[in-house]
Design a protein around this motif. Structure first.
Motif, PDB file in Angstrom:
ATOM      1  N   ALA A 243      23.986  23.488  51.210  1.00  0.00           N
ATOM      2  CA  ALA A 243      25.138  23.772  50.812  1.00  0.00           C
ATOM      3  C   ALA A 243      25.496  25.232  50.564  1.00  0.00           C
ATOM      4  N   GLN A 244      26.637  26.254  50.870  1.00  0.00           N
ATOM      5  CA  GLN A 244      26.649  27.432  50.842  1.00  0.00           C
ATOM      6  C   GLN A 244      28.240  27.785  49.827  1.00  0.00           C
ATOM      7  N   LEU A 245      28.114  28.451  48.935  1.00  0.00           N
ATOM      8  CA  LEU A 245      29.172  29.028  48.405  1.00  0.00           C
ATOM      9  C   LEU A 245      29.209  30.575  47.868  1.00  0.00           C
ATOM     10  N   SER A 246      30.581  31.152  48.079  1.00  0.00           N
ATOM     11  CA  SER A 246      30.469  32.208  47.744  1.00  0.00           C
ATOM     12  C   SER A 246      31.690  32.434  46.434  1.00  0.00           C
ATOM     13  N   ILE A 247      31.345  33.267  45.668  1.00  0.00           N
ATOM     14  CA  ILE A 247      32.310  33.406  44.348  1.00  0.00           C
ATOM     15  C   ILE A 247      32.439  34.796  44.283  1.00  0.00           C
ATOM     16  N   LYS A 248      34.043  35.100  44.016  1.00  0.00           N
ATOM     17  CA  LYS A 248      34.275  36.443  43.604  1.00  0.00           C
ATOM     18  C   LYS A 248      34.714  36.506  42.212  1.00  0.00           C
ATOM     19  N   PHE A 249      34.044  37.282  41.489  1.00  0.00           N
ATOM     20  CA  PHE A 249      34.449  37.833  40.143  1.00  0.00           C
ATOM     21  C   PHE A 249      35.335  38.940  40.083  1.00  0.00           C
ATOM     22  N   SER A 250      36.151  39.003  39.109  1.00  0.00           N
ATOM     23  CA  SER A 250      36.981  39.915  38.791  1.00  0.00           C
ATOM     24  C   SER A 250      37.637  39.972  37.285  1.00  0.00           C
ATOM     25  N   GLY A 251      37.264  41.134  36.678  1.00  0.00           N
ATOM     26  CA  GLY A 251      37.650  41.285  35.425  1.00  0.00           C
ATOM     27  C   GLY A 251      37.324  42.662  34.861  1.00  0.00           C
ATOM     28  N   ARG A 252      36.793  42.805  33.872  1.00  0.00           N
ATOM     29  CA  ARG A 252      36.686  44.205  32.997  1.00  0.00           C
ATOM     30  C   ARG A 252      35.533  43.992  32.101  1.00  0.00           C
ATOM     31  N   TYR A 253      34.440  44.912  31.916  1.00  0.00           N
ATOM     32  CA  TYR A 253      33.426  44.949  30.993  1.00  0.00           C
ATOM     33  C   TYR A 253      33.406  46.233  30.415  1.00  0.00           C
ATOM     34  N   LYS A 254      32.586  46.307  29.335  1.00  0.00           N
ATOM     35  CA  LYS A 254      32.498  47.796  28.710  1.00  0.00           C
ATOM     36  C   LYS A 254      31.039  47.684  28.116  1.00  0.00           C
ATOM     37  N   ALA A 257      27.764  51.071  23.369  1.00  0.00           N
ATOM     38  CA  ALA A 257      26.872  52.412  23.161  1.00  0.00           C
ATOM     39  C   ALA A 257      27.209  53.458  23.912  1.00  0.00           C
ATOM     40  N   GLU A 258      27.650  53.532  25.288  1.00  0.00           N
ATOM     41  CA  GLU A 258      28.285  54.645  26.040  1.00  0.00           C
ATOM     42  C   GLU A 258      29.526  54.875  25.819  1.00  0.00           C
ATOM     43  N   GLY A 259      30.284  54.113  25.310  1.00  0.00           N
ATOM     44  CA  GLY A 259      31.807  54.006  25.415  1.00  0.00           C
ATOM     45  C   GLY A 259      32.533  53.965  26.567  1.00  0.00           C
ATOM     46  N   VAL A 260      32.101  53.280  27.779  1.00  0.00           N
ATOM     47  CA  VAL A 260      32.685  53.135  29.046  1.00  0.00           C
ATOM     48  C   VAL A 260      33.251  51.810  29.129  1.00  0.00           C
ATOM     49  N   GLU A 261      34.286  51.778  30.159  1.00  0.00           N
ATOM     50  CA  GLU A 261      34.685  50.511  30.677  1.00  0.00           C
ATOM     51  C   GLU A 261      34.572  50.609  32.177  1.00  0.00           C
ATOM     52  N   GLU A 262      34.532  49.428  32.869  1.00  0.00           N
ATOM     53  CA  GLU A 262      34.546  49.400  34.361  1.00  0.00           C
ATOM     54  C   GLU A 262      35.119  48.012  34.717  1.00  0.00           C
ATOM     55  N   ASP A 263      35.582  48.089  35.978  1.00  0.00           N
ATOM     56  CA  ASP A 263      36.062  46.826  36.536  1.00  0.00           C
ATOM     57  C   ASP A 263      34.913  45.978  36.699  1.00  0.00           C
ATOM     58  N   ILE A 264      34.995  44.722  36.816  1.00  0.00           N
ATOM     59  CA  ILE A 264      34.139  43.925  37.504  1.00  0.00           C
ATOM     60  C   ILE A 264      34.658  43.318  39.021  1.00  0.00           C
ATOM     61  N   THR A 265      33.901  43.849  39.966  1.00  0.00           N
ATOM     62  CA  THR A 265      34.126  43.436  41.435  1.00  0.00           C
ATOM     63  C   THR A 265      33.069  42.840  42.330  1.00  0.00           C
ATOM     64  N   ASP A 266      32.391  41.563  41.691  1.00  0.00           N
ATOM     65  CA  ASP A 266      31.011  41.274  42.270  1.00  0.00           C
ATOM     66  C   ASP A 266      31.456  40.022  43.117  1.00  0.00           C
ATOM     67  N   VAL A 267      30.579  39.546  44.068  1.00  0.00           N
ATOM     68  CA  VAL A 267      30.380  38.666  44.775  1.00  0.00           C
ATOM     69  C   VAL A 267      29.093  38.062  44.860  1.00  0.00           C
ATOM     70  N   TRP A 268      28.969  36.967  44.307  1.00  0.00           N
ATOM     71  CA  TRP A 268      27.777  36.023  44.240  1.00  0.00           C
ATOM     72  C   TRP A 268      27.724  35.088  45.442  1.00  0.00           C
ATOM     73  N   HIS A 269      26.673  35.030  46.111  1.00  0.00           N
ATOM     74  CA  HIS A 269      26.376  34.060  47.154  1.00  0.00           C
ATOM     75  C   HIS A 269      25.489  32.879  46.561  1.00  0.00           C
ATOM     76  N   LEU A 270      25.725  31.691  46.413  1.00  0.00           N
ATOM     77  CA  LEU A 270      24.909  30.653  46.231  1.00  0.00           C
ATOM     78  C   LEU A 270      24.592  29.615  47.265  1.00  0.00           C
ATOM     79  N   GLU A 271      23.588  28.966  46.963  1.00  0.00           N
ATOM     80  CA  GLU A 271      23.203  27.820  47.914  1.00  0.00           C
ATOM     81  C   GLU A 271      22.223  26.932  46.901  1.00  0.00           C
ATOM     82  N   ARG A 272      22.472  25.503  47.668  1.00  0.00           N
ATOM     83  CA  ARG A 272      22.014  24.310  47.024  1.00  0.00           C
ATOM     84  C   ARG A 272      21.170  23.683  48.037  1.00  0.00           C
ATOM     85  N   ASP A 273      20.144  22.952  47.845  1.00  0.00           N
ATOM     86  CA  ASP A 273      19.481  22.470  48.732  1.00  0.00           C
ATOM     87  C   ASP A 273      20.226  20.719  48.568  1.00  0.00           C
TER      88      ASP A 273
END
Length: 288
Positions: A243-254, A257-273
């Motif tokens: 079985a295969q799934l793809s998850i799109k994550f969206s949000g924000r992280y910071k 220590a460096e004082g920066v913020e960025e958007d979360i735009t990641d896609v994870w591909h998962l599999e299960r036996d």
């Protein structure tokens, strides 16, 4: 003039040499492992087939006729005994103790009748069958039947015809997405503290080697904090083995220590036996 040129050259040198501060998120903001085409999904309301409508209509008629028959029998019995004529026709000069008993009896019978009909209506179809039997085969059949009922009630389709969206049997999408948001935070925390053993539990062996090599480029602990994150399924498919799934994550992280913020735009591909009982979902690819 020569002095101005020297200052200008120094400014350019500093601008290129100075590193760009960015949050050190899980995976280093790069893509690793397997990659698939993804697309958002939309909810599709199922259409009732003619067969389903024909099956529902006779049942509704039978329910109505049965209720009518019960009420008709009760009223017919009262009319046969002459009670209605006695109470509403003025046959009694005054209300006697026996009259009160008869009225109470009629009210009690009507109350029990309405209570029985209301209890029958509130009981969902197939409730008893869902708990009948103890064999694993019967339980599997009931699980498949419940899954088909859920799939018919709420169906999701991909907005891109080239992207499949076939959920594996028994899959609870809402529970899975709720858990994936929490796992995103857990894995980011393990990445910050260089806890590779914990990350190994979530990813495939091939992907783990790439991530371990990327994490070795960072010195010490990192300070990337997930401010908020949301998740949605953007691909789903399965066969007899996997079985295969793809998850799109969206949000924000910071990064504190460096004082920066960025958007979360990641896609994870998962599999299960699917051939292994209780096999975990493993991340096999990351798209940044």
């Amino acid at each position: 003039m020569k002095r101005i040129f020297t200052i200008f050259a120094l400014i350019l040198t500093v601008s290129f040499v100075s590193p760009h501060a960015e949050a050190k998120k899980f995976g280093g903001g790069k893509s690793f492992g397997k990659s698939f085409k993804t697309a958002p999904v939309k909810k599709q309301q199922p259409q009732q087939t003619d067969t389903l409508k024909q099956q529902q209509q006779p049942g509704a008629k039978q329910a109505g006729s049965s209720k009518k028959g019960l009420m008709g029998g009760l009223l017919g019995g009262l009319l046969a005994g002459g009670l209605l004529a006695a109470f509403f026709g003025g046959a009694f000069d005054g209300i006697q103790f026996m009259d009160i008993l008869i009225i109470g009896l009629i009210a009690f019978v009507i109350f029990k009748l309405f209570k029985a009909m209301r209890g029958t209506k509130s009981t969902p179809m197939g409730h008893r069958e869902a708990y009948a039997g103890n064999s694993p085969q019967q339980q599997a059949q009931r699980n498949q039947a419940q899954f088909r009922q859920q799939a018919n009630a709420e169906t999701y389709v991909s907005t891109d015809s080239e992207v499949p969206f076939n959920l594996p049997p028994g899959f609870n999408m809402n529970a899975f997405l709720n858990g994936s948001r929490e796992h995103y935070r857990i894995i980011q925390g393990a990445w910050n503290h260089n806890e590779l053993g914990k990350i190994r539990e979530y990813v495939s062996p091939a992907l783990f080697e790439d991530l371990a090599a990327e994490r070795s480029k960072l010195d010490g602990e990192q300070h990337t904090e997930v401010m908020y994150v949301d998740a949605e399924l953007v691909r789903a498919d399965y066969d007899a083995n996997t079985a295969q799934l793809s998850i799109k994550f969206s949000g924000r992280y910071k990064d504190q220590a460096e004082g920066v913020e960025e958007d979360i735009t990641d896609v994870w591909h998962l599999e299960r036996d699917l051939r292994t009982p209780n096999a975990p979902w493993l991340i096999v690819g990351i798209q940044a």
